[in-house]
Design a protein around this motif. Structure first.
Motif, PDB file in Angstrom:
ATOM      1  N   ASN A 229       0.868  -1.173   0.000  1.00 47.85           N
ATOM      2  CA  ASN A 229       0.000   0.000   0.000  1.00 47.85           C
ATOM      3  C   ASN A 229       0.904   1.221   0.000  1.00 47.85           C
ATOM      4  OD1 ASN A 229      -3.084  -0.772   0.682  1.00 47.85           O
ATOM      5  ND2 ASN A 229      -1.673  -2.279   1.553  1.00 47.85           N
ATOM      6  N   LEU A 230       0.861   1.960  -1.081  1.00 52.57           N
ATOM      7  CA  LEU A 230       1.834   3.012  -1.336  1.00 52.57           C
ATOM      8  C   LEU A 230       1.175   4.386  -1.339  1.00 52.57           C
ATOM      9  CD1 LEU A 230       4.871   3.337  -2.189  1.00 52.57           C
ATOM     10  CD2 LEU A 230       4.029   3.405  -4.548  1.00 52.57           C
ATOM     11  N   LEU A 231       1.750   5.312  -0.588  1.00 54.42           N
ATOM     12  CA  LEU A 231       1.297   6.697  -0.584  1.00 54.42           C
ATOM     13  C   LEU A 231       2.485   7.608  -0.857  1.00 54.42           C
ATOM     14  CD1 LEU A 231      -1.248   6.718   2.345  1.00 54.42           C
ATOM     15  CD2 LEU A 231      -1.694   7.633   0.076  1.00 54.42           C
ATOM     16  N   LEU A 232       2.279   8.581  -1.699  1.00 57.79           N
ATOM     17  CA  LEU A 232       3.305   9.538  -2.086  1.00 57.79           C
ATOM     18  C   LEU A 232       2.689  10.921  -2.057  1.00 57.79           C
ATOM     19  CD1 LEU A 232       5.960  10.441  -3.676  1.00 57.79           C
ATOM     20  CD2 LEU A 232       4.658   9.923  -5.750  1.00 57.79           C
ATOM     21  N   GLY A 233       3.339  11.879  -1.388  1.00 57.26           N
ATOM     22  CA  GLY A 233       2.747  13.209  -1.375  1.00 57.26           C
ATOM     23  C   GLY A 233       3.478  14.198  -0.508  1.00 57.26           C
TER      24      GLY A 233
ATOM     25  N   ILE B 104      -1.033   3.900 -14.839  1.00 56.77           N
ATOM     26  CA  ILE B 104      -0.650   2.853 -13.881  1.00 56.77           C
ATOM     27  C   ILE B 104      -1.440   1.574 -14.083  1.00 56.77           C
ATOM     28  CG2 ILE B 104      -0.684   2.241 -11.429  1.00 56.77           C
ATOM     29  CD1 ILE B 104       0.056   5.136 -10.812  1.00 56.77           C
ATOM     30  N   ARG B 105      -2.738   1.692 -14.275  1.00 57.02           N
ATOM     31  CA  ARG B 105      -3.567   0.483 -14.406  1.00 57.02           C
ATOM     32  C   ARG B 105      -3.811   0.079 -15.854  1.00 57.02           C
ATOM     33  NH1 ARG B 105      -9.397  -1.460 -11.913  1.00 57.02           N
ATOM     34  NH2 ARG B 105     -10.089  -2.478 -13.816  1.00 57.02           N
ATOM     35  N   GLU B 106      -4.390   0.983 -16.632  1.00 59.35           N
ATOM     36  CA  GLU B 106      -4.871   0.598 -17.954  1.00 59.35           C
ATOM     37  C   GLU B 106      -3.740   0.284 -18.941  1.00 59.35           C
ATOM     38  OE1 GLU B 106      -8.784   0.665 -18.567  1.00 59.35           O
ATOM     39  OE2 GLU B 106      -7.862  -0.012 -16.695  1.00 59.35           O
ATOM     40  N   LYS B 107      -2.685   1.075 -18.930  1.00 59.81           N
ATOM     41  CA  LYS B 107      -1.616   0.880 -19.911  1.00 59.81           C
ATOM     42  C   LYS B 107      -0.532  -0.101 -19.441  1.00 59.81           C
ATOM     43  CE  LYS B 107      -2.160   5.440 -22.042  1.00 59.81           C
ATOM     44  NZ  LYS B 107      -1.502   6.736 -22.367  1.00 59.81           N
ATOM     45  N   ARG B 108      -0.260  -0.110 -18.130  1.00 67.86           N
ATOM     46  CA  ARG B 108       0.866  -0.898 -17.636  1.00 67.86           C
ATOM     47  C   ARG B 108       0.471  -2.059 -16.731  1.00 67.86           C
ATOM     48  NH1 ARG B 108       5.555   3.052 -17.821  1.00 67.86           N
ATOM     49  NH2 ARG B 108       4.630   4.985 -18.616  1.00 67.86           N
ATOM     50  N   GLY B 109      -0.771  -2.045 -16.236  1.00 64.61           N
ATOM     51  CA  GLY B 109      -1.220  -3.139 -15.375  1.00 64.61           C
ATOM     52  C   GLY B 109      -0.445  -3.250 -14.083  1.00 64.61           C
ATOM     53  N   LEU B 110      -0.029  -2.114 -13.523  1.00 59.14           N
ATOM     54  CA  LEU B 110       0.807  -2.123 -12.320  1.00 59.14           C
ATOM     55  C   LEU B 110      -0.008  -2.196 -11.027  1.00 59.14           C
ATOM     56  CD1 LEU B 110       3.391   0.642 -13.332  1.00 59.14           C
ATOM     57  CD2 LEU B 110       3.735  -1.836 -13.352  1.00 59.14           C
TER      58      LEU B 110
ATOM     59  N   TYR C 104      -4.347  -2.280  -9.273  1.00 58.11           N
ATOM     60  CA  TYR C 104      -5.792  -2.296  -9.471  1.00 58.11           C
ATOM     61  C   TYR C 104      -6.372  -0.909  -9.212  1.00 58.11           C
ATOM     62  CZ  TYR C 104     -10.714  -3.467  -8.884  1.00 58.11           C
ATOM     63  OH  TYR C 104     -12.082  -3.502  -8.994  1.00 58.11           O
ATOM     64  N   THR C 105      -5.853  -0.234  -8.176  1.00 54.13           N
ATOM     65  CA  THR C 105      -6.357   1.076  -7.785  1.00 54.13           C
ATOM     66  C   THR C 105      -5.229   2.095  -7.800  1.00 54.13           C
ATOM     67  OG1 THR C 105      -8.039   0.097  -6.345  1.00 54.13           O
ATOM     68  CG2 THR C 105      -7.492   2.407  -5.948  1.00 54.13           C
ATOM     69  N   ALA C 106      -5.498   3.269  -8.350  1.00 54.62           N
ATOM     70  CA  ALA C 106      -4.550   4.376  -8.327  1.00 54.62           C
ATOM     71  C   ALA C 106      -5.331   5.678  -8.410  1.00 54.62           C
ATOM     72  CB  ALA C 106      -3.560   4.276  -9.491  1.00 54.62           C
ATOM     73  N   TYR C 107      -5.067   6.588  -7.498  1.00 55.67           N
ATOM     74  CA  TYR C 107      -5.780   7.864  -7.509  1.00 55.67           C
ATOM     75  C   TYR C 107      -4.980   8.905  -6.736  1.00 55.67           C
ATOM     76  CZ  TYR C 107      -7.284   6.304  -2.841  1.00 55.67           C
ATOM     77  OH  TYR C 107      -7.315   5.849  -1.549  1.00 55.67           O
ATOM     78  N   SER C 108      -5.355  10.170  -6.893  1.00 52.58           N
ATOM     79  CA  SER C 108      -4.781  11.256  -6.105  1.00 52.58           C
ATOM     80  C   SER C 108      -5.891  11.904  -5.279  1.00 52.58           C
ATOM     81  CB  SER C 108      -4.107  12.294  -7.010  1.00 52.58           C
ATOM     82  OG  SER C 108      -5.040  12.871  -7.910  1.00 52.58           O
ATOM     83  N   PHE C 109      -5.496  12.644  -4.253  1.00 52.03           N
ATOM     84  CA  PHE C 109      -6.500  13.220  -3.350  1.00 52.03           C
ATOM     85  C   PHE C 109      -5.903  14.407  -2.607  1.00 52.03           C
ATOM     86  CE2 PHE C 109      -4.048  10.173  -0.976  1.00 52.03           C
ATOM     87  CZ  PHE C 109      -3.872  10.745   0.275  1.00 52.03           C
ATOM     88  N   GLY C 110      -6.773  15.161  -1.977  1.00 53.13           N
ATOM     89  CA  GLY C 110      -6.364  16.260  -1.119  1.00 53.13           C
ATOM     90  C   GLY C 110      -7.167  16.253   0.165  1.00 53.13           C
ATOM     91  N   ALA C 111      -6.577  16.734   1.240  1.00 55.54           N
ATOM     92  CA  ALA C 111      -7.267  16.918   2.518  1.00 55.54           C
ATOM     93  C   ALA C 111      -6.947  18.324   2.995  1.00 55.54           C
ATOM     94  CB  ALA C 111      -6.809  15.881   3.543  1.00 55.54           C
TER      95      ALA C 111
ATOM     96  N   PHE D 269      -1.581  16.672   0.200  1.00 56.37           N
ATOM     97  CA  PHE D 269      -1.818  16.121  -1.127  1.00 56.37           C
ATOM     98  C   PHE D 269      -1.163  14.754  -1.198  1.00 56.37           C
ATOM     99  CE2 PHE D 269       0.262  15.247  -5.245  1.00 56.37           C
ATOM    100  CZ  PHE D 269      -0.869  15.029  -6.024  1.00 56.37           C
ATOM    101  N   GLY D 270      -1.885  13.795  -1.784  1.00 52.86           N
ATOM    102  CA  GLY D 270      -1.317  12.459  -1.860  1.00 52.86           C
ATOM    103  C   GLY D 270      -1.726  11.705  -3.115  1.00 52.86           C
ATOM    104  N   ILE D 271      -0.927  10.711  -3.437  1.00 50.28           N
ATOM    105  CA  ILE D 271      -1.203   9.752  -4.504  1.00 50.28           C
ATOM    106  C   ILE D 271      -1.167   8.370  -3.871  1.00 50.28           C
ATOM    107  CG2 ILE D 271      -0.359   8.709  -6.652  1.00 50.28           C
ATOM    108  CD1 ILE D 271       0.891  11.445  -7.314  1.00 50.28           C
ATOM    109  N   TYR D 272      -2.196   7.578  -4.131  1.00 49.15           N
ATOM    110  CA  TYR D 272      -2.263   6.223  -3.558  1.00 49.15           C
ATOM    111  C   TYR D 272      -2.300   5.180  -4.667  1.00 49.15           C
ATOM    112  CZ  TYR D 272      -4.021   1.914  -1.576  1.00 49.15           C
ATOM    113  OH  TYR D 272      -4.169   0.594  -1.237  1.00 49.15           O
ATOM    114  N   ALA D 273      -1.642   4.058  -4.419  1.00 47.08           N
ATOM    115  CA  ALA D 273      -1.759   2.885  -5.284  1.00 47.08           C
ATOM    116  C   ALA D 273      -1.463   1.643  -4.456  1.00 47.08           C
ATOM    117  CB  ALA D 273      -0.800   2.972  -6.468  1.00 47.08           C
ATOM    118  N   GLY D 274      -2.098   0.554  -4.818  1.00 43.50           N
ATOM    119  CA  GLY D 274      -1.806  -0.735  -4.203  1.00 43.50           C
ATOM    120  C   GLY D 274      -1.280  -1.669  -5.270  1.00 43.50           C
ATOM    121  N   SER D 275      -0.061  -2.176  -5.094  1.00 37.14           N
ATOM    122  CA  SER D 275       0.549  -2.988  -6.139  1.00 37.14           C
ATOM    123  C   SER D 275       1.375  -4.117  -5.542  1.00 37.14           C
ATOM    124  CB  SER D 275       1.456  -2.122  -7.028  1.00 37.14           C
ATOM    125  OG  SER D 275       2.592  -1.690  -6.297  1.00 37.14           O
ATOM    126  N   ALA D 276       1.724  -5.082  -6.378  1.00 34.61           N
ATOM    127  CA  ALA D 276       2.620  -6.154  -5.964  1.00 34.61           C
ATOM    128  C   ALA D 276       3.980  -5.554  -5.613  1.00 34.61           C
ATOM    129  CB  ALA D 276       2.763  -7.177  -7.084  1.00 34.61           C
TER     130      ALA D 276
END
Length: 456
Positions: free
Chosen positions: A280-284, A317-323, A325-332, A340-347
């Motif tokens: 579970n990866l968060l970047l921001g 991340i998902r459609e072109k590379r299949g890295l 299932y979920t990838a999105y950005s958000f703000g609080a 500000f953050g970017i989240y993705a869950g990957s192998a």
């Protein structure tokens, strides 16, 4: 361009038409504020009792008492556990008997106790919520029982690695500031909590000056005001009496300046080892506060970057590379700070690639901006999702409260959309550049030994 509706604290009465609903606001001399939005043809009503106190405010209660941390969340649980006239079971059955949706939530800057009921049960819901908020006995036995319940709630959250990553991300971005603490506390603070600290928090922070009552749907404003004032005057606690004049409390600028949120000055990578098939990866980094005029440009940028299935992050991340299932950005956003953050869950073996794509897409937006087609698509997404949300009385009830407790400005849908439409390409690029040029924090939770996570 339409102006927002201003909500000055010294204005006793206000009545306006907002997005097809009749909005009224009363500021009582006791400090109590009541806001309603009547929705034509609605047969239900959403009611919220909002207290302008959240987890970030606990430090001020008693900094030498570890048990004071987590008091806000602990109190939220305890207000369902009994008053001098209703025990916990009677509160529960009272709501169930009328088919109410009822619950509470603790946030970093406010706490809310709410119910959604059919119009015929409006008065009963208001009376029950008011009794809970103004007359809680904080029973010692219930306190110990609820300690166990909260520990189980925290354990449940600890099993959700996305939640773990989110909590750690806030901690790293906001540092030692109260905004960086988990809203619900942790096992250590809950075990250290004692009834006196929670009771002190309740009596020091809960009174008419911090209370905002909002309702949307089939609501009669004058009747709600009358019910609320009668309930406060009937409280067993003297501090709720409405014959005492008080200044309503909105999070003050002076308090914000004195308790400034630190800005991340260095890049960091945090790895939390947990058994998991995914990382579970968060970047921001730091983001924009609630009232920042750039928030509309941020909304467009965020929509294009990671706001939906057509967004750049999802596509790359998902459609072109299949890295992932979920990838999105958000703000609080909060009164004096944002995130500000970017989240993705990957192998684990794909983590480095996800990080690289995420950074590259943010940098590309900072360098090149967005296309006209992306701008139009984001406007449609924001307009559509906002309009659909406003079909729900819960959303409208919450909108009233957040405007009252936050900026003191209430935007209707059209006024808000006009500001999104007025955003320029330069403003979007400027916001993206600010984020891309800031030191980035990376939090990875999972089987990190199998992942390749560059140290920035």
């Amino acid at each position: 361009m339409r102006d927002p509706i201003l909500l000055p604290l010294d204005l006793p009465e206000l009545a306006v038409d907002l997005s097809g609903g009749d909005v009224r606001r009363t500021v009582h001399p006791s400090g109590l504020r009541v806001l309603t939005e009547r929705m034509p043809a609605s047969r239900s009503v959403s009611i919220g009792f909002w207290v302008g106190v959240g987890s970030r405010d606990e430090q001020a209660e008693r900094s030498d008492a570890p048990g004071s941390l987590g008091s806000t969340h602990f109190l939220e649980h305890l207000l369902f556990k009994g008053t001098p006239t209703r025990d916990a079971y009677e509160i529960a059955t009272g709501f169930d008997r009328i088919g109410a949706e009822h619950n509470a939530l603790t946030a970093k800057e406010y706490t809310c106790y709410y119910a959604k009921v059919r119009d015929a049960d409006f008065e009963q819901a208001v009376t029950s919520l008011a009794d809970m908020v103004t007359n809680s006995v904080l029973d010692t036995n219930e306190f110990e029982t609820e300690r166990g319940v909260i520990l189980e709630e925290l354990a449940m959250a600890a099993d959700d690695l996305a939640d773990v990553a989110n909590e750690r991300f806030f901690e790293e971005v906001f540092g030692d500031h109260p905004l960086g603490r988990p809203i619900g506390g942790n096992a250590e603070t809950i075990l250290a909590a004692n009834r006196d600290d929670v009771d002190r928090h309740y009596h020091h922070r809960y009174d008419p000056s911090t209370l905002v009552i909002t309702a949307a749907g089939a609501v009669d404003h004058d009747r709600l005001v009358a019910l609320a004032l009668a309930a406060l005057d009937a409280s067993h606690e003297e501090r709720w009496r409405t014959n005492v004049s008080r200044v309503p409390v909105r999070r003050a600028t002076a308090e914000v300046v004195e308790n400034a949120v630190p800005v991340c000055s260095s890049q960091r990578v945090v790895k939390v080892d947990r058994p998991s098939e995914q990382i579970n990866l968060l970047l921001g980094t730091n983001g924009l506060p609630t009232g920042d005029p750039r928030r509309f440009a941020f909304g467009i940028m965020n929509s294009v970057l990671g706001g939906g299935m057509s967004s750049r992050l999802f596509q790359e991340i998902r459609e072109k590379r299949g890295l992932a299932y979920t990838a999105y950005s958000f703000g609080a956003s909060y009164t004096d700070a944002g995130l500000f953050g970017i989240y993705a869950g990957s192998a684990p073996e794909k983590t480095a690639a996800v990080l690289e794509v995420s950074k590259n897409e943010l940098a590309r937006m900072a360098a090149d901006g967005i296309t006209e087609e992306e701008f139009e698509r984001s406007l449609g997404q924001i307009a559509g999702s906002s309009a659909l949300a406003l079909e729900d009385s819960d959303t409208r009830m919450g909108r009233l409260a957040r405007a009252e407790l936050g900026t003191g400005e209430l935007y209707d849908l059209d006024a808000s959309l006009e500001r999104f439409e007025a955003v320029t390409a330069e403003e979007i690029t400027s916001v993206a550049s600010m984020l891309a040029e800031s030191p980035l924090t990376v939090v990875a939770v999972g089987d990190v030994a199998k992942a390749v996570i560059p140290e920035q």
